[in-house]
Scaffold this motif. Structure first.
Motif, mmCIF file in Angstrom:
data_model
loop_
_atom_site.group_PDB
_atom_site.id
_atom_site.type_symbol
_atom_site.label_atom_id
_atom_site.label_comp_id
_atom_site.label_asym_id
_atom_site.label_seq_id
_atom_site.Cartn_x
_atom_site.Cartn_y
_atom_site.Cartn_z
ATOM 1 N N GLU A 1 21.340 -2.439 44.579
ATOM 2 C CA GLU A 1 22.666 -2.133 44.036
ATOM 3 C C GLU A 1 23.755 -2.932 44.740
ATOM 4 O O GLU A 1 24.640 -3.516 44.096
ATOM 5 N N SER B 1 19.348 5.711 40.400
ATOM 6 C CA SER B 1 20.376 6.690 40.084
ATOM 7 C C SER B 1 19.960 8.031 40.664
ATOM 8 O O SER B 1 18.810 8.215 41.055
ATOM 9 N N ALA C 1 25.335 8.755 43.279
ATOM 10 C CA ALA C 1 26.303 9.126 42.240
ATOM 11 C C ALA C 1 27.567 8.274 42.318
ATOM 12 O O ALA C 1 28.216 8.016 41.298
ATOM 13 N N ASP D 1 27.629 5.151 40.040
ATOM 14 C CA ASP D 1 27.614 5.264 38.575
ATOM 15 C C ASP D 1 28.837 4.609 37.938
ATOM 16 O O ASP D 1 28.758 4.048 36.846
ATOM 17 N N GLU D 2 29.979 4.690 38.622
ATOM 18 C CA GLU D 2 31.212 4.155 38.063
ATOM 19 C C GLU D 2 31.219 2.631 38.007
ATOM 20 O O GLU D 2 31.670 2.035 37.027
ATOM 21 N N LYS E 1 28.559 0.537 38.085
ATOM 22 C CA LYS E 1 27.391 -0.114 37.477
ATOM 23 C C LYS E 1 27.707 -0.824 36.163
ATOM 24 O O LYS E 1 27.360 -2.004 35.989
#
Length: 425
Positions: free
Chosen positions: A196, A245, A250, A253-254, A256
């Motif tokens: 990530e 994920s 968490a 998530d924004e 990605k």
């Protein structure tokens, strides 16, 4: 190189001495940039996608794709949706409103976590689509850094003069006597190097090169210095598949979808191996369809709204079904009075009765097939077109299909500026 802003179906020509000033409907670009667009047009045509149409040796006409194209020479062309009337309206006002619409549609269609708040964002629509995407990515990254990047254990194999972790006995026994004091070891290191973070860092490197807005460039450089220990991704596709994920991630998530948007460089067809800058193109038909479906789900919580609902076929061939019927939107109601809808990104005129309002024969025939196969002519089908202040501001009178038991077709406008008020029940 200068940036240009045009709209759908605009013309793009090679600039010449004394040529007119570029407008929303006709831009004049350098010859090198024009040649790059011609190469793209040829590449798209091979894959069956019509993005540009050659209108002569020195002119191109755009189609129903919106977004941003960046050429090799650095020319950036922003393509906006065409839905506002030009007469008596300031160009900058049109640009801001159409940018705002496009940003909303992209946020819905790509499930982007788009949020804006505060006085600092009052002039956000003055930014091009390209800079808006960059600013959203940087804002998400800044929040992630403030909350804390996630670390992970990575297995490391190395040679040291001390023991740490696990000794690799086979390698050690095969070493020459002169290297007996060197230990081949294997151990885990808790570090920021994980898929990530590598992808976000790679996207940040692209942003640092492409950002032209001063505030975006400054923030990108600051984040670059703060995250210098994160390596770039060596295999973007593999790292995207390994993006995890869950509760521990968490916070990621924004960012990605913004990362995928920058790294994926959305284009209508794959042109891997070719230079295309940070180019992002989207078909307006699909954006409009997803936008309408999204607001129908919000406005009709009691109904089940499905998109591309392909359950019926027109023909049978060699004992199997063939030729799917795939309506854009299928609304399943509790009273079994289901509704089939199709969205059309086209401007029609409610006063043009002699021209059949601009409706196409093929669209009406398609709706008749939906009515027959999906509803058995027991409920209505609906065509949705964009709202126009003077040309199409109310539903047309109902059309009744002949030789059916009252099956009807409705043609209704969708107000892009007030989607929350759109209801068909």
């Amino acid at each position: 190189m200068p940036d240009f802003t045009v709209r759908e179906y605009a013309f793009i020509s090679i600039a010449y001495e004394g040529c007119p000033k570029s407008t929303l409907d006709h831009a004049y670009i350098s010859e090198s940039a024009f040649e790059h667009l011609c190469e793209l047009a040829a590449s798209f045509s091979k894959h069956g996608a019509k993005v540009f149409e050659l209108a002569g040796r020195r002119k191109i006409k755009l189609d129903q794709y919106v977004g941003v194209i960046e050429t090799k020479c650095g020319t950036r062309i922003e393509i906006l949706p065409k839905y506002m009337e030009m007469s008596g309206t300031d160009d900058q006002s049109i640009i801001q409103q159409e940018r705002r619409l496009l940003q909303k549609m992209l946020s819905v269609s790509l499930h982007l976590p788009y949020r804006e708040a505060g006085a600092a964002n009052l002039n956000r629509f003055k930014q091009s689509l390209h800079e808006w995407i960059i600013s959203q990515f940087l804002a998400s990254f800044e929040r992630l850094v403030q909350r804390g990047l996630r670390f992970d254990y990575n297995r490391v194999q190395e040679e040291q003069k001390f023991l740490r972790g696990q000794l690799q006995h086979v390698k050690y026994m095969r070493q020459s006597p002169s290297k007996r004091h060197i230990f081949p070891i294997e151990h885990d290191v808790y570090e920021v190097n994980r898929p990530e973070n590598r992808l976000i860092r790679t996207a940040l490197e692209i942003v640092c090169k492409k950002a032209k807005d001063a505030s975006n460039w400054k923030l990108a450089q600051e984040l670059r210095l703060m995250t210098g220990e994160i390596p770039r991704s060596q295999n973007i596709r593999q790292d995207l598949r390994q993006w995890q994920s869950g509760r521990l991630l968490a916070l990621y998530d924004e960012i990605k979808p913004w990362t995928e948007l920058i790294l994926g460089e959305y284009m209508p067809v794959s042109t891997s191996g070719e230079w295309r800058g940070m180019s992002l193109l989207f078909p307006m038909e699909k954006l409009f369809e997803h936008y309408v479906a999204y607001h129908l789900r919000r406005n009709l919580p009691e109904c089940k709204v499905k998109t591309q609902h392909a359950m019926e076929h027109i023909c049978k061939h060699q004992n199997s079904n063939i030729f799917k019927l795939k309506p854009d939107i299928f609304i399943e109601r509790s009273d079994d009075k289901n509704i089939v809808m199709d969205t059309k990104w086209k401007l029609i005129d409610q006063s043009d009765r002699s021209g059949r309002y601009g409706l196409k024969d093929s669209d009406i025939q398609q709706m008749f097939a939906y009515s027959h196969f999906y509803l058995e002519h027991e409920s209505e089908v609906i065509l949705i077109y964009p709202y126009r202040v003077e040309k199409f501001n109310r539903p047309l009178d109902e059309f009744e299909f002949r030789q059916t038991d009252g099956a009807k077709l409705r043609v209704v406008p969708f107000n892009l500026d007030e989607p929350e008020n759109f209801k068909i029940l």
